[in-house]
Design a protein around this motif. Structure first.
Motif, short mmCIF file in Angstrom:
data_model
loop_
_atom_site.label_atom_id
_atom_site.label_comp_id
_atom_site.label_asym_id
_atom_site.label_seq_id
_atom_site.Cartn_x
_atom_site.Cartn_y
_atom_site.Cartn_z
N UNK A 51 0.82 -1.21 0.00
CA UNK A 51 0.00 0.00 0.00
C UNK A 51 0.86 1.26 0.00
N UNK A 52 0.55 2.14 -0.93
CA UNK A 52 1.20 3.45 -0.96
C UNK A 52 2.66 3.46 -1.35
N UNK A 53 3.18 2.34 -1.84
CA UNK A 53 4.56 2.35 -2.31
C UNK A 53 4.54 2.35 -3.82
N UNK A 54 4.96 3.46 -4.41
CA UNK A 54 4.84 3.61 -5.86
C UNK A 54 6.09 3.16 -6.59
N UNK A 55 7.23 3.43 -5.97
CA UNK A 55 8.50 3.09 -6.62
C UNK A 55 9.45 2.55 -5.56
N UNK A 56 10.26 1.59 -5.96
CA UNK A 56 11.32 1.12 -5.08
C UNK A 56 12.64 1.32 -5.81
N UNK A 57 13.58 1.94 -5.11
CA UNK A 57 14.90 2.14 -5.71
C UNK A 57 15.90 1.27 -4.98
N UNK A 58 16.74 0.57 -5.73
CA UNK A 58 17.74 -0.29 -5.13
C UNK A 58 18.86 -0.55 -6.11
N UNK A 59 19.67 -1.53 -5.79
CA UNK A 59 20.79 -1.85 -6.67
C UNK A 59 20.28 -2.52 -7.93
N UNK A 60 21.07 -2.44 -8.97
CA UNK A 60 20.67 -3.07 -10.24
C UNK A 60 20.56 -4.58 -10.06
N UNK A 61 19.70 -5.15 -10.83
CA UNK A 61 19.45 -6.59 -10.74
C UNK A 61 18.03 -6.85 -11.14
N UNK A 62 17.50 -7.95 -10.68
CA UNK A 62 16.12 -8.26 -11.03
C UNK A 62 15.16 -7.29 -10.34
N UNK A 63 14.32 -6.61 -11.11
CA UNK A 63 13.38 -5.68 -10.48
C UNK A 63 12.41 -6.40 -9.54
N UNK A 273 5.11 8.81 -4.70
CA UNK A 273 5.23 10.01 -5.54
C UNK A 273 4.03 10.92 -5.36
N UNK A 274 4.17 12.10 -5.95
CA UNK A 274 3.08 13.06 -5.81
C UNK A 274 2.00 12.86 -6.87
N UNK A 275 2.38 12.31 -8.01
CA UNK A 275 1.36 12.09 -9.04
C UNK A 275 1.64 10.77 -9.75
N UNK A 276 0.61 10.14 -10.26
CA UNK A 276 0.77 8.83 -10.90
C UNK A 276 1.71 8.84 -12.09
N UNK A 277 1.81 10.00 -12.75
CA UNK A 277 2.70 10.07 -13.92
C UNK A 277 4.13 9.79 -13.51
N UNK A 278 4.47 10.26 -12.31
CA UNK A 278 5.83 10.07 -11.82
C UNK A 278 6.14 8.59 -11.58
N UNK A 280 5.77 6.40 -13.54
CA UNK A 280 6.36 5.89 -14.78
C UNK A 280 7.61 6.69 -15.14
N UNK A 281 7.50 8.02 -15.00
CA UNK A 281 8.62 8.88 -15.41
C UNK A 281 9.85 8.74 -14.52
N UNK A 282 9.60 8.77 -13.22
CA UNK A 282 10.73 8.75 -12.29
C UNK A 282 11.57 7.48 -12.45
N UNK A 283 10.97 6.28 -12.47
CA UNK A 283 11.79 5.08 -12.64
C UNK A 283 12.57 5.12 -13.95
N UNK A 284 11.93 5.68 -14.98
CA UNK A 284 12.59 5.72 -16.29
C UNK A 284 13.86 6.54 -16.21
N UNK A 285 13.75 7.72 -15.57
CA UNK A 285 14.93 8.58 -15.52
C UNK A 285 15.99 8.00 -14.57
N UNK A 286 15.56 7.38 -13.48
CA UNK A 286 16.54 6.80 -12.57
C UNK A 286 17.29 5.67 -13.25
N UNK A 287 16.54 4.83 -13.95
CA UNK A 287 17.18 3.69 -14.60
C UNK A 287 18.15 4.13 -15.69
N UNK A 288 17.83 5.24 -16.30
CA UNK A 288 18.66 5.71 -17.41
C UNK A 288 19.89 6.44 -16.90
#
Ligand SMILES: Nc1ncnc2c1ncn2[C@@H]1O[C@H](COP(=O)(O)OP(=O)(O)OP(=O)(O)O)[C@@H](O)[C@H]1O
Ligand SMILES: [Mg+2]
Lengths: 443, 207
Positions: A51-63, A273-278, A280-288
């Motif tokens: 609940x309420x966790x939109x994105x998880x950031x961690x080390x590279x590997x299997x998402x 995140x503050x909005x649902x668009x993020x 998708x956008x935020x993980x994309x930019x972090x991964x890149x």
């Protein structure tokens, strides 16, 4: 003689057939129950814990591994990330809340999680007794962890039970959380620094824990660094890049922020995140742009379910087939038995049993088989369920338990009506027999 | 009048089996139906007990005409007033002696199964499956079953046809003893002229 007694004698007479019908019904019911119960359990855990966790950031590997390890605490982490990098992400204005996690140790299988009290607040949890930590090595434990306030224990290295223990540091239990039905119930929570310290990493400035907005003002790293322990950190899975961090962290002892942060590592960052668009956008930019990995839990879990779904679907079909076979067996048992007992039924009609009563007797016979089958099926279901939950680690640790939900009732109703319908046709035929013809039958 | 039969006709697949039968049975009287094999004795008994419907004519039982009654009402009459001793016995094979008799008990004044079993000398057999009985024993169980509800009419279809003289006498005495006790009417069909001598007050009819 009551009709029920008569039916019981009749079932006893064709015992093998009755037994087969009962067992088929029971297996159908138990498998259907298991599938629905486990599916339901998994769905509940996914919803509650995620609940309420939109994105998880961690080390590279299997998402998926990242999600499972940091949100659901059922897999090992993909590795560690530098706190400095995590910090940059935490400052992103699109983020409403971010919770750092540092994993690495356990106590009797319960994971010790270094985090902030935001983590507890995120799940709307509160203390049942005691207080939150304010010193390092003070812990607050979930309701399923069998520790009491005042208990001291040593963490064991790794996330599984059998590791080497950190004998240098003892944790103190200062608080116990109320049960919530979430993953927190089986976690041991402490400050980020406790976990970092024990692994010989630089502590992070934890001022953000007190006030998120002023996290840049910190220059105070008051606590003295303890001696760094020379030990193999982390599980086999850890990559060499992590080891570099470790070596690095052993060498510098500065209080300079960049250095401290540069040498500190956490395991993951849970982000709302503050909005649902993020999402998708935020993980994309972090991964890149960084050496970190960002994963969307909803996406990964959906992927997992769709993979798992194939398996559960075929089980569902199997249980449907079993229930149908059981119903057909009840039908064929009653129908073929009907041929043998036409004479008996004619006698009953002749001595005054009404058509309705004959119908009732045959239906009762079918119902009895299906009811015994259902009861036995529930029993077998319970038994298999408890055997499975005791023996499958992830089910055990997530407190899987059998619940009477709508599916439970629907399965039982479905099986019951399948059996009832299977009994109705033979019952109808049995009630319509010609008495005189049956009685005059010589052959 | 217990039974009143008027212009009774019964046809089966275009063959006339019974034609223009008229007779009455008063309460307390017995009826002996004599006739050779295939003459329609069983058919008559089935018509009188409401198991078959006549092609023509009327059957009154205690002033109720069968065709004016619902099927369930006829079932009720059979359950409360009639006892059956079938030509082919028709005991229920997977039940024991006691259970066979117990099965059809449906009245408060039903006889105690133990008394019936005792009266028919089946003491030692009460727990035995009926499929394991001798023909004579099975016949006695069938009689016990026919009497269990203290019926006011007992239909006995060829009760002695397969028995020797000795057993014929025993069975007939047994049935008549029971009818005396309960003041019930016995309706017996047979091609066996030996039976005639056991009846004093009978309406006799030949088919
Ligand atoms: N279901 C039936 N279909 C066609 N004919 C039948 C049927 N039942 C009886 N019958 C015929 O009706 C006639 C009378 O039969 P019923 O059984 O009443 O004779 P019965 O006098 O009882 O003979 P038995 O002494 O051999 O018992 C016989 O010729 C028989 O073939
Ligand atoms: Mg006959």
């Amino acid at each position: 003689m009551s009709d029920l007694r008569f039916v019981l004698y009749s079932l006893k007479y064709r015992f093998l057939n009755s037994f087969l019908s009962i067992m088929l019904t029971a297996f159908g019911v138990s498998i259907a129950l298991l599938i629905s119960q486990f599916g339901n359990h998994i769905q509940n855990r996914i919803n509650l814990d995620g609940q309420g966790i939109d994105i998880v950031v961690g080390a590279k590997g299997s998402p998926l591994q990242l999600i499972l390890s940091s949100v659901y605490h059922i897999d090992i982490p993909t590795g560690n990330i530098a706190y400095s990098q995590a910090k940059k992400i935490m400052n992103n204005p699109q983020i409403e809340e971010s919770i750092p996690l540092a994993l690495g140790d356990n106590w009797r299988g319960f994971r010790i999680v270094g985090t902030t009290t935001n983590y507890i607040r995120h799940y709307d949890m509160s203390l049942s007794t005691g207080r939150y930590w304010d010193q390092n090595f003070e812990v607050v434990v979930g309701s399923s962890v069998n520790l009491n306030i005042g208990d001291e224990f040593m963490g064991v290295h790794g996330l599984l039970e059998d590791g080497s223990s950190h004998e240098e540091h003892k944790y103190d239990v200062v608080g116990i959380l109320k049960p919530s039905g979430t993953v927190i119930d089986r976690l041991i929570l402490t400050s980020l620094n406790s976990v970092l310290d024990i692994h010989g990493l630089h502590k992070v400035d934890n001022s953000f824990e007190k006030n998120h907005e002023h996290q840049h003002d910190h220059e105070h790293h008051k606590e003295e660094h303890r001696d760094v322990h020379e030990h193999d950190h982390d599980e086999e899975k850890h990559k060499s890049e992590d080891e570099n961090h470790h070596k690095h962290s052993k060498n510098d002892k500065e209080t300079n922020e960049t250095n401290v942060l540069g040498s500190s590592e956490i395991t993951a960052l849970l982000i709302k995140t503050k909005s649902p668009i993020e999402n998708i956008n935020l993980p994309r930019s972090i991964n890149r742009e960084s050496s970190l990995q960002a994963a969307n839990p909803a996406l990964e879990i959906n992927r997992l379910i769709s993979l798992f779904g194939i398996g559960s679907k075929s089980f569902a079909i199997l249980s449907l087939i079993l229930i149908l076979i059981a119903s057909l067996n009840i039908f064929s048992g009653l129908a073929s038995n009907l041929e043998n007992r036409m004479g008996d039924l004619a006698v009953l009609r002749a001595v005054g049993f009404s058509k309705k009563r004959i119908f009732k007797i045959i239906v009762l016979e079918g119902i009895l088989v299906v009811l015994i089958g259902i009861l036995l099926g529930i029993l077998i279901g319970f038994l298999l369920f408890s055997i499975l939950t005791h023996n499958i680690f992830t089910l055990h640790t997530t407190n899987a338990s059998l619940i009477f939900n709508l599916d439970f009732i629907l399965i039982i109703l479905f099986v019951f009506f399948a059996g009832l319908i299977a009994a109705i046709f033979p019952a109808y035929r049995g009630s319509k027999i010609s008495i005189a013809n049956q009685l005059s039958r010589t052959i | 009048m217990l039974f009143k039969i008027k212009n009774l006709e019964y046809k089966k697949s275009n063959k006339t089996i019974l034609n223009n039968l008229n007779f009455n049975i008063e309460e307390g009287k017995h009826l002996l139906v004599l006739g050779s094999s295939g003459s329609g004795k069983t058919s008559l008994l089935n018509l009188m007990s409401g198991l078959l419907k006549p092609t023509n004519g009327e059957i009154f039982f205690k002033d109720h005409e069968y065709s004016s009654l619902l099927e369930e009402e006829i079932d009720k009459i059979r359950a409360t007033n009639f006892g059956f001793i079938f030509q082919k016995l028709h005991l229920i094979g997977h039940l024991n002696v006691k259970q066979n008799i117990d099965l059809i008990k449906n009245k408060n004044d039903s006889k105690k199964v133990e008394n019936l079993i005792h009266g028919l000398g089946l003491n030692q057999k009460s727990e035995q499956m009926v499929s394991e009985l001798s023909v004579g024993e099975a016949q006695r169980v069938a009689i016990a079953r026919g009497l269990a509800n203290s019926p006011c009419v007992i239909f006995a279809d060829e009760p002695t046809s397969s028995l020797d003289d000795y057993n014929t006498q025993k069975v007939m005495e047994l049935i008549l003893e029971q009818t005396k006790q309960t003041k019930s009417t016995l309706i017996v069909s047979t091609h066996d002229k030996r039976i005639k001598k056991y009846f004093s007050k009978i309406t006799e009819m030949s088919l």
